[in-house]
Design a protein around this motif. Sequence first.
Motif, PDB file in Angstrom:
ATOM      1  N   MET A 118       0.911  -1.367  -0.022  1.00 59.87           N
ATOM      2  CA  MET A 118       0.155  -0.121   0.063  1.00 59.87           C
ATOM      3  C   MET A 118       0.947   1.260  -0.161  1.00 59.87           C
ATOM      4  SD  MET A 118      -3.064  -1.417   2.655  1.00 59.87           S
ATOM      5  CE  MET A 118      -3.877   0.392   2.876  1.00 59.87           C
ATOM      6  N   GLU A 119       1.310   1.659   1.080  1.00 57.37           N
ATOM      7  CA  GLU A 119       2.115   2.617   1.208  1.00 57.37           C
ATOM      8  C   GLU A 119       3.541   2.540   0.552  1.00 57.37           C
ATOM      9  OE1 GLU A 119      -0.324   3.011   4.860  1.00 57.37           O
ATOM     10  OE2 GLU A 119       1.047   1.375   3.855  1.00 57.37           O
ATOM     11  N   SER A 120       3.947   1.132   0.287  1.00 58.22           N
ATOM     12  CA  SER A 120       5.090   0.943  -0.350  1.00 58.22           C
ATOM     13  C   SER A 120       5.106   0.967  -2.060  1.00 58.22           C
ATOM     14  CB  SER A 120       5.629  -0.537   0.054  1.00 58.22           C
ATOM     15  OG  SER A 120       6.093  -0.594   1.157  1.00 58.22           O
ATOM     16  N   ALA A 122       3.400   3.673  -3.293  1.00 52.49           N
ATOM     17  CA  ALA A 122       3.580   4.972  -3.341  1.00 52.49           C
ATOM     18  C   ALA A 122       5.025   5.369  -3.047  1.00 52.49           C
ATOM     19  CB  ALA A 122       2.708   5.798  -2.137  1.00 52.49           C
ATOM     20  N   ALA A 123       5.718   4.696  -2.343  1.00 52.06           N
ATOM     21  CA  ALA A 123       7.215   4.950  -2.320  1.00 52.06           C
ATOM     22  C   ALA A 123       7.966   4.500  -3.529  1.00 52.06           C
ATOM     23  CB  ALA A 123       7.590   4.262  -0.890  1.00 52.06           C
ATOM     24  N   HIS A 154      -7.785  -1.630   0.434  1.00 50.57           N
ATOM     25  CA  HIS A 154      -6.544  -1.789  -0.425  1.00 50.57           C
ATOM     26  C   HIS A 154      -6.234  -0.482  -1.338  1.00 50.57           C
ATOM     27  CE1 HIS A 154      -3.808  -4.416  -2.760  1.00 50.57           C
ATOM     28  NE2 HIS A 154      -3.026  -3.473  -2.314  1.00 50.57           N
ATOM     29  N   GLY A 157      -6.021   2.775   0.548  1.00 53.50           N
ATOM     30  CA  GLY A 157      -4.744   2.978   1.351  1.00 53.50           C
ATOM     31  C   GLY A 157      -3.710   3.289   0.003  1.00 53.50           C
ATOM     32  N   ILE A 158      -3.738   3.080  -0.888  1.00 53.53           N
ATOM     33  CA  ILE A 158      -2.791   3.267  -2.095  1.00 53.53           C
ATOM     34  C   ILE A 158      -2.808   4.702  -2.632  1.00 53.53           C
ATOM     35  CG2 ILE A 158      -1.920   2.969  -4.589  1.00 53.53           C
ATOM     36  CD1 ILE A 158      -2.846  -0.115  -4.107  1.00 53.53           C
ATOM     37  N   ASP A 160      -4.413   7.102  -1.034  1.00 56.66           N
ATOM     38  CA  ASP A 160      -4.209   8.288   0.240  1.00 56.66           C
ATOM     39  C   ASP A 160      -2.762   8.562   0.244  1.00 56.66           C
ATOM     40  OD1 ASP A 160      -6.726   8.349   0.490  1.00 56.66           O
ATOM     41  OD2 ASP A 160      -7.021   7.157   2.175  1.00 56.66           O
ATOM     42  N   ALA A 161      -1.764   7.255   0.205  1.00 58.90           N
ATOM     43  CA  ALA A 161      -0.253   7.351   0.403  1.00 58.90           C
ATOM     44  C   ALA A 161       0.263   8.100  -0.683  1.00 58.90           C
ATOM     45  CB  ALA A 161       0.415   5.960   0.360  1.00 58.90           C
ATOM     46  N   LEU A 162      -0.092   8.393  -1.839  1.00 60.74           N
ATOM     47  CA  LEU A 162       0.461   9.093  -2.866  1.00 60.74           C
ATOM     48  C   LEU A 162       0.720  10.615  -2.371  1.00 60.74           C
ATOM     49  CD1 LEU A 162      -1.199   7.601  -6.032  1.00 60.74           C
ATOM     50  CD2 LEU A 162       1.060   7.109  -5.316  1.00 60.74           C
ATOM     51  N   TYR A 168      -3.684   9.092  -8.797  1.00 58.89           N
ATOM     52  CA  TYR A 168      -4.113   7.811  -8.960  1.00 58.89           C
ATOM     53  C   TYR A 168      -4.860   7.481  -9.933  1.00 58.89           C
ATOM     54  CZ  TYR A 168      -6.365   3.288  -7.318  1.00 58.89           C
ATOM     55  OH  TYR A 168      -6.853   2.067  -6.909  1.00 58.89           O
TER      56      TYR A 168
END
Length: 437
Positions: A118-120, A122-123, A154, A157-158, A160-162, A168
């Motif tokens: 998820m956050e990864s 975006a990273a 899922h 979360g992706i 929101d993390a960007l 997106y």
Amino acid sequence: MKGVVLAGTSSGVGKTVATLATLTALEDAGYRPQPAKAGPDFIDPSHHEALVETPSRTLDPWLAGEDGMRRTYWRGEGDICVVEGVMGLYDGSKTSTAAVAEGLDLPVVLVVDAKAGMESVAATALGFKQYADQVGVDIDVAGILAQRAHGGRHADGIEDALPDDLTYFGRLPPLSDLEIPDRHLGLHMGSEAGLDRAALSTAAETIAVERLVDVARTPPEAPPEETDSDGSPTDRRVAVAEDSAFCFTYPSVLERLRSEATLEPFSPVAGDPVPDADAIYLPGGYPELHGEALEAGGTLDGIADRAADGVPVYGECGGLMALSESLTSTDGDTYEMAGVLPADIEMQDRYQALDHVELDARGDTVTAAAGDSLRGHEFHYSAADLGSDASFAFDVVRGDGIDGDHDGLTEYTTLGTYCHCHAESGAFDRLLELPSK
């Protein structure tokens, strides 16, 4: 025509499926999509064309030069061009997806495998965006398309993390129907194993089409091609092999030939007689899968007779194999081929060459005059055992060729080479200029 590039974080991330789903999403939303492919591939574009019934444009600055790549882009027709990348965004010694995006000034949408992140995710996307500045590539990584991502928490979360400067563009759900079988040169061709349209439409529902349309840009216009021709067809005729054994043909090549000649398609696999023509073109493909039919059909004998009469014959990769003495499969079965060129071809368990190619002509030949340089691409699983009287047309500047130092076997006015050429290389101009027989 505006466009966007779908780039992967690596090979195998699902770019082809993402591209097909994006083309479907655009069609379902009422747009006319124009597919394209970065790099020299023939197989992925066959899936594009099978889906939207529009030839996919090959965009490769090594094969065509930057101006030629832009001309190829502008030969397309539609509202939005979707360019499928090659390998990962920055991968490729001569033609990377990043180089294509930079040359066309198109935004990049990164296809990221989100199955276990998820956050990864975006990273990863942020790293790809910032790496462009690190290596001095002028591209705009506009956002991501999340591959194999579930909905709900899922997907949320992706998104929101960007960071704010990464958009997106939606997701592709993990559907079992979105898988294409492969073999030694890559995926099966689109005519053999096209994805189910209903499954693609289901996947397309979770793509943010209007966001893609809004971010797409129009590339710079290309200068006109320098040519002595006025583009009007003549009474010249070119026979072109066209079937499942000879299916690797760039649309730009057929367009170039058609601009000055009448094309006469024929099928060696079906045993068609060779059309009465001023030149014969045998593209690459899969003759190794059709050895028995090629041996029994009689078409190769007809090609051999025309070659002996001095009719110019040009064979690329699979065409080279068909023009040789024999072809042996990985199972050990050997089939007689046309017997024009002094070589016996044997299929290998792993690829023998995969690279962009540069060749210098040693003398006048079917695709080049003495001293000319040609650029192209090679990818083959076969090796040639050469006869003692083998004569080569080219010295290899870059690539492997037939024996590591040379490419282009010649006999009569026939040329067989492992090099695939694009129309912008000039190879087919030369073929059209040869005297008629």
